[in-house]
Scaffold this motif. Structure first.
Motif, PDB file in Angstrom:
ATOM      1  N   UNK A 337      -3.406   0.443  -6.690  1.00 32.36           N
ATOM      2  CA  UNK A 337      -2.086   0.027  -6.218  1.00 32.36           C
ATOM      3  C   UNK A 337      -1.850  -1.433  -6.595  1.00 32.36           C
ATOM      4  N   UNK A 338      -0.698  -1.701  -7.201  1.00 30.82           N
ATOM      5  CA  UNK A 338      -0.380  -3.058  -7.624  1.00 30.82           C
ATOM      6  C   UNK A 338       0.041  -3.928  -6.446  1.00 30.82           C
ATOM      7  N   UNK A 339       0.437  -3.322  -5.368  1.00 31.73           N
ATOM      8  CA  UNK A 339       0.762  -4.047  -4.137  1.00 31.73           C
ATOM      9  C   UNK A 339       0.551  -3.107  -2.965  1.00 31.73           C
ATOM     10  N   UNK A 340       0.317  -3.688  -1.802  1.00 32.22           N
ATOM     11  CA  UNK A 340       0.135  -2.871  -0.596  1.00 32.22           C
ATOM     12  C   UNK A 340       1.485  -2.534   0.019  1.00 32.22           C
ATOM     13  N   UNK A 341       2.210  -3.528   0.423  1.00 32.94           N
ATOM     14  CA  UNK A 341       3.567  -3.374   0.958  1.00 32.94           C
ATOM     15  C   UNK A 341       4.302  -4.676   0.669  1.00 32.94           C
ATOM     16  N   UNK A 342       5.343  -4.576  -0.126  1.00 34.85           N
ATOM     17  CA  UNK A 342       6.056  -5.790  -0.558  1.00 34.85           C
ATOM     18  C   UNK A 342       6.845  -6.445   0.563  1.00 34.85           C
ATOM     19  N   UNK A 343       7.275  -5.670   1.551  1.00 33.33           N
ATOM     20  CA  UNK A 343       8.042  -6.229   2.663  1.00 33.33           C
ATOM     21  C   UNK A 343       7.754  -5.427   3.928  1.00 33.33           C
ATOM     22  N   UNK A 344       6.642  -5.692   4.587  1.00 31.43           N
ATOM     23  CA  UNK A 344       6.266  -4.877   5.753  1.00 31.43           C
ATOM     24  C   UNK A 344       7.103  -5.121   6.996  1.00 31.43           C
ATOM     25  N   UNK A 345       7.793  -6.256   7.082  1.00 27.14           N
ATOM     26  CA  UNK A 345       8.595  -6.536   8.252  1.00 27.14           C
ATOM     27  C   UNK A 345       7.810  -7.249   9.338  1.00 27.14           C
ATOM     28  N   UNK A 346       8.437  -7.503  10.483  1.00 28.05           N
ATOM     29  CA  UNK A 346       7.768  -8.216  11.577  1.00 28.05           C
ATOM     30  C   UNK A 346       6.560  -7.436  12.103  1.00 28.05           C
ATOM     31  N   UNK A 347       5.580  -8.165  12.588  1.00 28.75           N
ATOM     32  CA  UNK A 347       4.361  -7.528  13.084  1.00 28.75           C
ATOM     33  C   UNK A 347       4.621  -6.635  14.289  1.00 28.75           C
TER      34      UNK A 347
END
Length: 495
Positions: A337-347
């Motif tokens: 995977x080239x990225x995990x999550x580009x914009x996961x949002x608030x925790x």
């Protein structure tokens, strides 16, 4: 007058000692055994010859009973066994011997076809002509991928990409290794799947490429026991056919492989799949698109899902938060995977997956701290963490894993940026750690191990410690003279 010596009757005269017979060697034993068998064979053959009568002329010897003699080297003793019994015997042999056994005789070739249950078809004509059904009537596992791709079989160039390997020629094509005309038309593939469904209603696993909705529907209608399906180069609409397979437990979807083929699997296809295949246990998505909505549908509908694998995913940002809907997920795998999550949002909006036990990352880009933090927060209850050949795993990124308090096993391989201090700061925080594996992490050195880390090593149930391959090589070559100036392996040869 001749003289013959007599034995002395004097008891005081020493009697000659009798020598014990020398034990026979193995070649002598085998030779005597063969000679005995040959003698028995001659005696039994002689007994079968009729005795000539004194009142009638001698008749010719009847050899019919001699040819039926059971010890004749020309007789086939396996012909006395039934097909069922011989099949039972051949099934006990290892799989590597099946092909060699089929070359013994025509009967064994016939039985080999009944014994084989898994087959990878390389020639489409073998399936289209129906010969495969006569040759192998009991198949339960069929792979059609290589038969659907036109490639030079005698080429010495083999290209492998993920799970696909094909032979190619030396000509370069800007469109990739597989052009559009190299794959059979969907209508042809659908016809082959329909034949498989008619002849093998009890089939358990099918691997196909380029199939459409009609071909997969024929499989769903006829093959009620189908449990595993792997589909290459399929789109969203083709998944309508897969959704009709109610008993599917393992599904592998390959939407796009760079250099080979490209198809789109989005949230639409994932939703169709989730609503139809509600008994899924394992799901692998390779080169698939999607987002939060598609993963949420899978989590809500597939309540039995235990293992999820994402390979080279093209997911939109925010998909990690949908994993909290997977109520029975135990293992999460990320590969290439080239990225995990580009914009996961608030925790606080991520949630967590409390049932997950294993987190495996292989050949992934993990430089993004935000994406890695979101991943560890969702998998905070994980028990096993495996990181293999992950690029960008520095000390600051690895330190985020301390949020996972229940880790019992950590395996690190090929993480060249991680240092001894970064490893120590994390593993000492895990109070339940029982197994540690560190392999080929060149920035972790034995000389930097602290007493606290040594104490941890002494209480672990499993420790595999080979961090620096260079120092390991140096220790193995110590005393041999290799690598030293003027060593005995590199002395100049004088003329």
């Amino acid at each position: 007058m001749s003289y013959s010596p007599r034995r002395s009757t004097n008891p005081n005269t020493a009697q000659p000692q009798l020598k014990r017979p020398r034990p026979l060697s193995l070649p002598e034993v085998l030779s005597k055994e063969q000679a005995l068998k040959h003698a028995i064979f001659k005696m039994q053959a002689h007994s079968l010859t009729p005795t000539p009568s004194t009142t009638s002329p001698s008749s010719e010897t009847d050899l019919s009973s001699f040819h039926s003699f059971p010890f004749s080297p020309k007789s086939d003793l396996t012909s006395l066994l039934s097909d069922e019994l011989l099949l039972l015997i051949l099934s006990k042999l290892p799989l590597s011997q099946y092909l060699h056994n089929s070359l013994v005789c025509k009967r064994w070739l016939y039985l080999h076809g009944r014994l084989l249950h898994s087959l990878k078809i390389l020639d489409w004509g073998f399936l289209d002509s129906g010969r495969v059904f006569d040759r192998f009537p009991n198949l339960t596992d069929v792979d059609l991928v290589h038969a659907c791709i036109r490639s030079p079989r005698n080429s010495g160039i083999l290209v492998t990409r993920k799970t696909l390997s094909i032979h190619i020629d030396s000509l370069f094509s800007p469109n990739g290794f597989i052009e559009e005309g190299d794959v059979l038309r969907p209508s042809v593939v659908d016809h082959g799947l329909k034949l498989l469904a008619e002849w093998y209603p009890n089939i358990r696993r099918i691997v196909a490429i380029g199939a459409s909705e009609n071909g997969l529907l024929s499989i769903a209608r006829e093959c009620q026991t189908l449990q595993e399906l792997e589909v290459h180069c399929c789109g969203d609409m083709a998944l309508k056919g897969i959704s009709a397979c109610r008993n599917l437990q393992i599904v592998k979807l390959i939407g796009c492989i760079d250099g080979f083929y490209s198809s789109v699997i989005s949230d639409i296809g994932l939703t169709i799949l989730a609503q139809g295949c509600r008994r899924l246990v394992k799901l692998e998505l390779s080169g698939c698109e999607g987002s939060y909505d598609g993963m949420k549908a899978i989590g809500q509908c597939c309540q039995m899902l235990e293992e999820l694998t994402l390979c080279d995913h093209r997911m939109d940002g925010g998909w990690l938060a949908a994993l909290s809907y997977c109520g029975n997920l135990k293992t999460l795998r990320l590969r290439s995977c080239k990225s995990i999550d580009s914009s996961p949002g608030p925790d606080e909006h991520l949630g967590s997956c409390p049932t997950i036990e294993g987190l495996h990352l292989q050949r992934c880009q993990v430089r993004d701290r935000q994406g890695m933090k979101a991943l560890f927060l969702v998998c905070e209850a994980v028990r096993e963490i495996v990181l293999q050949d992950c690029w960008g795993l520095a000390d600051d990124v690895f330190s985020i894993s301390t949020v996972c308090r229940r880790v019992k096993l950590i395996s690190l391989e090929g993480c060249s940026l991680l240092t001894t201090g970064g490893l120590e700061s994390v593993v000492l925080s895990w109070k339940e750690l029982q197994r540690l594996r560190v392999v080929s992490c060149n920035n972790i050195n034995d000389s930097e191990v602290t007493p606290a880390l040594s104490t941890l090593f002494s209480v672990l149930k499993e420790l595999k410690w080979r961090p620096d391959s260079r120092s390991l090589l140096t220790s193995n070559l110590e005393g041999t003279g290799v690598g030293q100036k003027g060593g005995r392996f590199f002395k100049r040869i004088k003329p």
